[in-house]
Motif scaffolding. Sequence first.
Motif, PDB file in Angstrom:
ATOM      1  N   LEU A  15       1.058  -0.882   0.316  1.00 27.04           N
ATOM      2  CA  LEU A  15       0.066   0.004   0.144  1.00 27.04           C
ATOM      3  C   LEU A  15       0.682   1.358  -0.042  1.00 27.04           C
ATOM      4  O   LEU A  15       0.475   2.303  -0.891  1.00 27.04           O
ATOM      5  CB  LEU A  15      -1.114  -0.239   1.487  1.00 27.04           C
ATOM      6  N   SER A  19       0.940   3.320  -3.670  1.00 21.27           N
ATOM      7  CA  SER A  19       0.263   5.661  -2.611  1.00 21.27           C
ATOM      8  C   SER A  19       1.812   6.355  -3.005  1.00 21.27           C
ATOM      9  O   SER A  19       1.331   7.521  -3.883  1.00 21.27           O
ATOM     10  CB  SER A  19       0.270   5.232  -1.604  1.00 21.27           C
ATOM     11  N   TRP A  20       3.105   6.259  -2.814  1.00 23.33           N
ATOM     12  CA  TRP A  20       3.983   6.640  -3.253  1.00 23.33           C
ATOM     13  C   TRP A  20       4.019   7.273  -4.426  1.00 23.33           C
ATOM     14  O   TRP A  20       4.613   8.535  -5.349  1.00 23.33           O
ATOM     15  CB  TRP A  20       5.263   6.598  -2.531  1.00 23.33           C
ATOM     16  N   THR A  22       1.992   6.948  -6.532  1.00 28.66           N
ATOM     17  CA  THR A  22       0.717   7.384  -7.915  1.00 28.66           C
ATOM     18  C   THR A  22       0.952   8.417  -7.221  1.00 28.66           C
ATOM     19  O   THR A  22       0.631   9.851  -7.461  1.00 28.66           O
ATOM     20  CB  THR A  22      -0.461   6.850  -6.890  1.00 28.66           C
ATOM     21  N   MET A  23       1.635   9.007  -5.845  1.00 29.00           N
ATOM     22  CA  MET A  23       2.019  10.344  -5.469  1.00 29.00           C
ATOM     23  C   MET A  23       2.239  10.940  -5.969  1.00 29.00           C
ATOM     24  O   MET A  23       2.760  12.129  -6.994  1.00 29.00           O
ATOM     25  CB  MET A  23       2.185  10.820  -4.257  1.00 29.00           C
ATOM     26  N   LYS A  47     -10.788   7.763  -2.594  1.00 31.39           N
ATOM     27  CA  LYS A  47     -10.129   8.115  -1.045  1.00 31.39           C
ATOM     28  C   LYS A  47     -12.127   8.032  -0.396  1.00 31.39           C
ATOM     29  O   LYS A  47     -12.063   7.255   0.274  1.00 31.39           O
ATOM     30  CB  LYS A  47      -9.981   9.095  -0.963  1.00 31.39           C
ATOM     31  N   TYR A  71      -8.094   0.320   0.052  1.00 30.67           N
ATOM     32  CA  TYR A  71      -6.818   1.321  -0.606  1.00 30.67           C
ATOM     33  C   TYR A  71      -5.913   0.956  -1.060  1.00 30.67           C
ATOM     34  O   TYR A  71      -5.188   1.741  -2.389  1.00 30.67           O
ATOM     35  CB  TYR A  71      -6.531   1.400   1.249  1.00 30.67           C
ATOM     36  N   ALA A  75      -5.107   1.919  -5.280  1.00 32.09           N
ATOM     37  CA  ALA A  75      -3.734   2.346  -5.089  1.00 32.09           C
ATOM     38  C   ALA A  75      -2.469   1.658  -6.556  1.00 32.09           C
ATOM     39  O   ALA A  75      -2.324   2.879  -7.463  1.00 32.09           O
ATOM     40  CB  ALA A  75      -2.659   3.021  -3.583  1.00 32.09           C
ATOM     41  N   GLU A  76      -2.645   0.345  -6.466  1.00 30.13           N
ATOM     42  CA  GLU A  76      -2.039  -0.418  -7.280  1.00 30.13           C
ATOM     43  C   GLU A  76      -2.786   0.001  -9.166  1.00 30.13           C
ATOM     44  O   GLU A  76      -1.808   0.498  -9.514  1.00 30.13           O
ATOM     45  CB  GLU A  76      -2.314  -1.941  -7.124  1.00 30.13           C
ATOM     46  N   ASN A  78      -4.413   3.098  -9.517  1.00 27.89           N
ATOM     47  CA  ASN A  78      -3.685   3.987  -9.941  1.00 27.89           C
ATOM     48  C   ASN A  78      -2.154   3.911  -9.771  1.00 27.89           C
ATOM     49  O   ASN A  78      -1.950   4.685 -11.430  1.00 27.89           O
ATOM     50  CB  ASN A  78      -3.875   5.260  -8.710  1.00 27.89           C
TER      51      ASN A  78
END
Length: 86
Positions: A15, A19-20, A22-23, A47, A71, A75-76, A78
Amino acid sequence: MTNVFYGLPCTVASLATASWETMFHRTWMMAMGTCSFVEYEAMLFEKLAASMEAAVAVIGGQGTHAILAPYLDRAEANATRLRSKS
């Protein structure tokens, strides 16, 4: 894509990594001025949807993996989608 076999630490690590990534991609798109309105909407609504799914898992007493799954899945997805754009 949750993997219960590897346990909670690997789920959390997956996760965090997704997430990192994606950001990073979204921040880069914003900096370059190529982030679309649809992408901004997705940031909000994905979200909200994940939070609602996680709340249902909490209420149903389904456990930590079920709570994190919405989540992680988003995230994956994205990270994969945004990776292919760059």
